[in-house]
Design a protein around this motif. Structure first.
Motif, PDB file in Angstrom:
ATOM      1  N   GLN A 289     -48.553 -60.485 -54.306  1.00 53.57           N
ATOM      2  CA  GLN A 289     -47.507 -59.836 -55.120  1.00 53.57           C
ATOM      3  C   GLN A 289     -46.421 -59.248 -54.209  1.00 53.57           C
ATOM      4  OE1 GLN A 289     -49.804 -56.976 -57.232  1.00 53.57           O
ATOM      5  NE2 GLN A 289     -50.861 -58.511 -58.436  1.00 53.57           N
TER       6      GLN A 289
ATOM      7  N   VAL B 226     -41.934 -54.964 -50.335  1.00 54.26           N
ATOM      8  CA  VAL B 226     -43.008 -54.335 -51.130  1.00 54.26           C
ATOM      9  C   VAL B 226     -44.241 -55.240 -51.042  1.00 54.26           C
ATOM     10  CG1 VAL B 226     -43.625 -53.320 -53.349  1.00 54.26           C
ATOM     11  CG2 VAL B 226     -41.210 -53.521 -52.715  1.00 54.26           C
TER      12      VAL B 226
ATOM     13  N   PRO C  36     -47.868 -54.720 -52.182  1.00 56.66           N
ATOM     14  CA  PRO C  36     -48.786 -53.784 -52.848  1.00 56.66           C
ATOM     15  C   PRO C  36     -50.202 -53.815 -52.279  1.00 56.66           C
ATOM     16  CG  PRO C  36     -47.548 -55.073 -54.465  1.00 56.66           C
ATOM     17  CD  PRO C  36     -47.267 -55.669 -53.122  1.00 56.66           C
ATOM     18  N   ARG C  37     -50.638 -54.944 -51.716  1.00 53.32           N
ATOM     19  CA  ARG C  37     -52.032 -55.015 -51.256  1.00 53.32           C
ATOM     20  C   ARG C  37     -52.209 -54.498 -49.826  1.00 53.32           C
ATOM     21  NH1 ARG C  37     -54.622 -60.485 -53.287  1.00 53.32           N
ATOM     22  NH2 ARG C  37     -56.331 -59.572 -52.149  1.00 53.32           N
TER      23      ARG C  37
ATOM     24  N   ALA D  26     -47.397 -49.580 -48.657  1.00 57.85           N
ATOM     25  CA  ALA D  26     -46.993 -50.731 -49.475  1.00 57.85           C
ATOM     26  C   ALA D  26     -45.503 -51.046 -49.290  1.00 57.85           C
ATOM     27  CB  ALA D  26     -47.281 -50.444 -50.940  1.00 57.85           C
TER      28      ALA D  26
END
Ligand SMILES: NC(=O)c1ccc[n+]([C@@H]2O[C@H](COP(=O)([O-])OP(=O)(O)OC[C@H]3O[C@@H](n4cnc5c(N)ncnc54)[C@H](O)[C@@H]3O)[C@@H](O)[C@H]2O)c1
Length: 309
Positions: free
Chosen positions: A45, A66, A68-69, A77
């Motif tokens: 993502q 970005v 997220p993980r 992030a």
């Protein structure tokens, strides 16, 4: 080319300089195209946001990665940098820490809104949200509303965060108190600043007292709401940028539920800043300033960092 890390960026963006720069810069000519949004890796993502803006003197681009993980790798992030160039020659001048620049221009913009819209005799300030943005809110407002006597801090999602932030402000001599009873705190507040990731409203319409001013920083997608959209229907509503009308959940849902119309949006921040006479507010009037962030505020902040060297 100069490089400004987070600490150097923070030192140059003190609010007594940044907020007046935002106020005058909002009315100057500038081009601010819509930000571009690239999906890099669906599995992760991962996203790249590119936010350009320019005027005759300067050209700037904010880059935000970005991932997220990243928390699985113990990394933040978000990673962000602002690249500033000369608007006349295109020569690159500076790379500035984007996280600190965004944080300060965000709370600086909200405080500028409060300085133009809230009651001058405001005494009680409630901050809801204690993350990267929330932890910077107090100092920006202290620069514009010196009469604030009491700062209440709430974080319904993370009450320990509220106690920690109130404690660190109190250590600096600020009269700050963590609150768990949000309804009572909302009723006491003259100014409320929200900076959360809430999807469902954390502040209810019926809790708001007449005469209150609210700065809503958090929501940036239609499914995010920090307050009941019906509150906006009985308030005078201002936005930092037209993009708020399609991005901010309180406004998008307000339109969809017909509690708010386009005509209810009183002005954008540049329109407010262009007024030559101060706005007079009604004694019982509730005002709401909704921000989603603009490339123009980034450019003004970047130039402020660069020009202070
Ligand atoms: N308007 C602007 O210009 C602008 C600029 C930067 C960030 N923001 C937005 O402000 C918000 C806060 O950003 P941040 O960097 O401080 O984030 P952060 O992750 O550091 O802090 C998030 C805050 O929201 C709270 N929270 C998390 N999930 C919640 C939920 N479901 N309900 C209620 N509260 C919740 C957390 O306890 C914390 O106080 C984000 O939505 C961010 O996108 C807006």
């Amino acid at each position: 080319m100069q490089f400004f890390d987070a600490a150097q960026t923070a030192r140059r963006l003190y609010y007594e300089a940044l907020i007046p720069a935002l106020r005058s810069g909002m009315t100057a000519d500038a081009e601010v195209p819509p930000r571009q949004h690239y999906s890099l890796d669906a599995a992760q993502q991962a996203t790249l946001l590119v936010m350009p803006a320019w005027n005759r003197e300067f050209l700037g681009v904010k880059l935000v990665d970005v991932f997220p993980r990243n928390s699985e790798r113990g990394l933040p992030a978000l990673s962000s940098a602002y690249v500033l160039a000369d608007g006349g020659t295109g020569q690159h001048l500076a790379v500035i820490d984007g996280g600190e620049l965004t944080r300060r221009r965000t709370v600086g913009t909200a405080a500028l809104g409060a300085s133009l819209l809230s009651r001058e005799d405001s005494r009680v300030h409630l901050i809801v949200g204690t993350g990267h943005i929330g932890s910077a809110v107090h100092d920006a407002y202290a620069a514009v509303r010196g009469g604030i006597e009491s700062t209440l801090i709430a974080d319904p999602y993370n009450p320990a965060g509220a106690r920690e932030l109130a404690g660190s402000l109190a250590e600096r001599g600020v009269r700050a108190t963590a609150v768990d009873d949000l309804r009572t705190a909302v009723g006491r507040a003259d100014i409320i600043t929200t900076c959360t990731l809430a999807r469902e409203p954390v502040i209810r319409d019926e809790w708001i007292a007449p005469g209150t001013h609210l700065d809503l920083i958090g929501s940036f997608r239609p499914e995010m709401h920090e307050v009941d959209p019906s509150l906006l229907g009985r308030s005078t509503v201002f936005v930092d940028h037209e993009a708020a009308l399609t991005e901010a959940g309180e406004i998008v849902t307000g339109f969809a539920e017909s509690v708010l119309t386009r005509e209810d949006i009183a002005a954008t921040l540049p329109e407010l800043c262009a007024r030559t006479t101060p706005r007079t507010r009604g004694d019982d009037e509730i005002t709401v300033f909704k921000t989603v962030g603009t490339g123009l505020a980034d450019l003004i902040a970047a130039v402020t960092v660069y020009a202070r060297t």
